[in-house]
Enzyme design. Sequence first.
Site, mmCIF file in Angstrom:
data_model
loop_
_atom_site.group_PDB
_atom_site.id
_atom_site.type_symbol
_atom_site.label_atom_id
_atom_site.label_comp_id
_atom_site.label_asym_id
_atom_site.label_seq_id
_atom_site.Cartn_x
_atom_site.Cartn_y
_atom_site.Cartn_z
ATOM 1 N N LYS A 63 11.957 -5.803 11.156
ATOM 2 C CA LYS A 63 11.108 -4.840 10.444
ATOM 3 C C LYS A 63 9.747 -4.733 11.116
ATOM 4 C CE LYS A 63 13.347 -5.852 6.061
ATOM 5 N NZ LYS A 63 13.268 -6.610 4.810
ATOM 6 N N GLN A 104 9.821 -10.539 1.491
ATOM 7 C CA GLN A 104 11.234 -10.711 1.837
ATOM 8 C C GLN A 104 11.933 -11.585 0.796
ATOM 9 O OE1 GLN A 104 12.863 -9.161 4.289
ATOM 10 N NE2 GLN A 104 14.795 -10.176 3.818
ATOM 11 N N ASP A 145 9.548 -1.462 -0.908
ATOM 12 C CA ASP A 145 10.923 -1.812 -1.267
ATOM 13 C C ASP A 145 11.397 -1.028 -2.488
ATOM 14 O OD1 ASP A 145 12.310 -3.654 0.373
ATOM 15 O OD2 ASP A 145 10.995 -5.284 -0.275
#
Length: 294
Positions: free
Chosen positions: A54, A98, A121
């Site tokens: 990412k 994460q 997200d």
Amino acid sequence: MAARIIDGKAMAQDLRAKIADAAAALTRTTGIVPGLAVVLVGNDPASEVYVRTKSKAVVDAGMRSFDHKLAAETPEAELIALVGRLNADPAVHGILVQLPLPPPIDATRVLNTIDPGKDVDGFHPVNAGRLATGLPALVPCTPLGCVRLAKAAHPALAGMEAVVIGRSNIVGKPLAQLLLAENCTVTIAHSRTRDLPAVCRRADLLFAAVGRPEMVRGGWIKPGATVIDVGINRVAGEAGKTRLVGDVAFAEARQVAGAITPVPGGVGPMTIACVILNTLRAACAALGVAAPDL
Ligand code: GUN
């Protein structure tokens, strides 16, 4: 006839190039470089790979990546304090924590402290609620990628029978909402669904997000259907090596489906591209600039 393979890797490359152009244009006009903060707690090897991927994609798109690696023993309060600082930092337009987070950290409590405007997200309940009620929202990246892949096979999804296997907050539920917004007839199937093969055989669009290697068999697929495989499962391969397989038995499924995504090279790269897309969208929203339609 064997199914068309939907090339997620090529689609992701194409999308990432467009995002990079749009980010450069935003920086030219506003002087602002979009920034994504990526927070990793602990040293789960798979998470380390995801986070590196990412961060690299962010930098490749001409954006700034702020990487925060914390020890597995980090207290929850310390992580929440970091999120607070990132919420307040004007150089940070997106925040990604994460998952999974190591115990005893409560992921929900942490994610709920992220500013919904920076929640790339799309996991915050405000964004989930906005998606469900048809308001503009930051939408989870894997479902965003799945819909783009399905549209590669069928540009107009309206009226299609879509079956989503899996009801997670990260994939299944938001994917169902996106498909509903595309005017599909949506079924969410899960571990308690009766006669799952029969439910799957109804699908013009079948999305598998269960995390069980090769669970969906060729006989579960309606001839000509589009199959999007969200699974990434590492299994034993030949000569003591491991290999990645999806939730769909690919060799069988491609004999029946009309179009299918491979693993690897399907949903995975599109998810990464959509993280970058959400970072651009969050930056545009923060700057009061219309986001480009990519
Ligand atoms: N871990 C597995 N999938 C995801 C994801 O989409 N976002 C985050 N933050 N962590 C994950």
